[in-house]
Design a protein around this motif. Structure first.
Motif, mmCIF file in Angstrom:
data_model
loop_
_atom_site.group_PDB
_atom_site.id
_atom_site.type_symbol
_atom_site.label_atom_id
_atom_site.label_comp_id
_atom_site.label_asym_id
_atom_site.label_seq_id
_atom_site.Cartn_x
_atom_site.Cartn_y
_atom_site.Cartn_z
ATOM 1 N N HIS A 21 34.750 44.809 46.489
ATOM 2 C CA HIS A 21 34.762 43.568 47.255
ATOM 3 C C HIS A 21 34.780 43.917 48.732
ATOM 4 C CE1 HIS A 21 35.944 39.301 48.068
ATOM 5 N NE2 HIS A 21 36.417 39.867 49.163
ATOM 6 N N ILE A 22 33.918 43.258 49.506
ATOM 7 C CA ILE A 22 33.882 43.439 50.949
ATOM 8 C C ILE A 22 34.236 42.115 51.602
ATOM 9 C CG2 ILE A 22 32.481 44.048 52.953
ATOM 10 C CD1 ILE A 22 30.731 45.719 51.094
ATOM 11 N N ASN A 23 35.206 42.138 52.504
ATOM 12 C CA ASN A 23 35.568 40.940 53.256
ATOM 13 C C ASN A 23 34.596 40.781 54.420
ATOM 14 O OD1 ASN A 23 38.526 42.002 52.276
ATOM 15 N ND2 ASN A 23 38.311 39.783 52.243
ATOM 16 N N ARG A 58 37.698 47.903 51.986
ATOM 17 C CA ARG A 58 37.384 47.321 50.709
ATOM 18 C C ARG A 58 38.660 47.025 49.948
ATOM 19 N NH1 ARG A 58 31.819 49.045 48.291
ATOM 20 N NH2 ARG A 58 30.709 49.667 50.142
ATOM 21 N N GLY A 59 38.559 46.064 49.052
ATOM 22 C CA GLY A 59 39.700 45.742 48.223
ATOM 23 C C GLY A 59 39.245 45.480 46.817
ATOM 24 N N SER A 67 30.834 42.281 45.614
ATOM 25 C CA SER A 67 31.034 40.907 46.074
ATOM 26 C C SER A 67 31.303 40.904 47.573
ATOM 27 C CB SER A 67 32.212 40.272 45.325
ATOM 28 O OG SER A 67 32.447 38.957 45.760
ATOM 29 N N LEU A 68 30.568 40.058 48.294
ATOM 30 C CA LEU A 68 30.739 39.902 49.735
ATOM 31 C C LEU A 68 31.228 38.490 50.012
ATOM 32 C CD1 LEU A 68 30.261 40.898 52.703
ATOM 33 C CD2 LEU A 68 27.945 39.962 52.495
ATOM 34 N N ASP A 69 32.424 38.365 50.590
ATOM 35 C CA ASP A 69 32.995 37.046 50.835
ATOM 36 C C ASP A 69 34.017 37.166 51.963
ATOM 37 O OD1 ASP A 69 33.234 34.228 49.066
ATOM 38 O OD2 ASP A 69 34.985 34.666 50.312
ATOM 39 N N ALA A 112 28.949 35.492 49.005
ATOM 40 C CA ALA A 112 29.882 34.370 48.883
ATOM 41 C C ALA A 112 30.430 34.320 47.461
ATOM 42 C CB ALA A 112 29.228 33.047 49.282
ATOM 43 N N GLY A 113 30.849 35.490 46.981
ATOM 44 C CA GLY A 113 31.259 35.639 45.584
ATOM 45 C C GLY A 113 32.629 35.112 45.250
#
Length: 229
Positions: A91-93, A225-226, A50-52, A30-31
């Motif tokens: 970053h992973i959605n 990823r982004g 970061s996973l959010d 939840a970053g």
């Protein structure tokens, strides 16, 4: 809020140690905009992901400029830390839930990360503790909102203090409370050492699985990823 990310990152380094955190990427659950992951990777040289569920936003201009400067200074002799600090954290959605944990990317990340952490992670707060226990990882989470109605299976947990006590008790031996140096919700539920995994432990989820606060949207394509925030 940037000051809170900086304080938590420093606390993580003091509490876990650089050697432990460098054993794999730190998973920041939840970053949000990626403030904590930025502090860990681009300020302290510790890899972070970061996973959010919210889609990443472009880096701020000052940070883009800093990374371009660092990238321009790299040469063939640059070490791994310099190269790490010259790029934004991954970053992973997605959500930290059973779907993520059983996906190829999620399973690999949870198995190989050095620690599972979260700052004011809302509904993912207990899931961070569960992931740490399930995979035997060090973890640290700073609880904020209780969401008692979304987690009715927590007996008698209606306040922030009760949530913190519940999480420490659930985590068992080695878990404790600590405090960060900022005002507001600053209690940390932490287990600083690895422990035997508990592979059958489920990852907690809200009783309403479609409940996501704010403007969040879930992207279930966990392979994409982004960049930040």
């Amino acid at each position: 809020r940037a000051g809170r990310h900086a304080e938590f990152a420093r606390w993580l380094l003091r509490t876990f140690g650089r050697d432990v955190l460098s054993q794999g990427p730190v998973l920041d659950v939840a970053g949000g905009r990626g403030g904590l992951a930025w502090e860990l990777q681009c300020v302290h040289g510790v890899a972070a992901v970061s996973l959010d569920p919210r889609a990443p936003k472009p880096l701020r201009r000052r940070r883009r400029k800093l990374l371009r400067k660092r990238q321009g200074a790299l040469d063939e002799d640059a070490d791994a830390t310099a190269r790490l600090m010259a790029r934004p954290p991954d970053h992973i959605n997605g959500l930290l839930d059973e779907a993520f944990a059983t996906s190829p990317e999620g399973a690999a990340l949870l198995a190989n990360c050095s620690a599972v952490v979260g700052l004011h992670a809302d509904e993912a707060t207990e899931a961070i503790v569960d992931a740490g226990l399930r995979y035997g990882k060090p973890f640290a989470v700073v609880p904020c909102c209780v969401f008692a109605d979304l987690f009715p299976e927590r007996p008698g947990v209606r306040t922030h203090a009760e949530l913190c006590e519940y999480l420490v008790e659930k985590a068992g031996p080695g878990a404790r409370l600590d405090f960060l140096r900022f005002e507001g919700k600053n209690k940390v539920v932490v287990r600083a050492a690895a422990a035997p995994p508990r592979p059958d432990l489920p990852i907690s989820a809200p009783c309403d699985p479609d409940h996501i606060t704010g403007d969040a949207r879930v992207e279930r394509a966990y392979g994409s990823r982004g960049h930040e925030r």
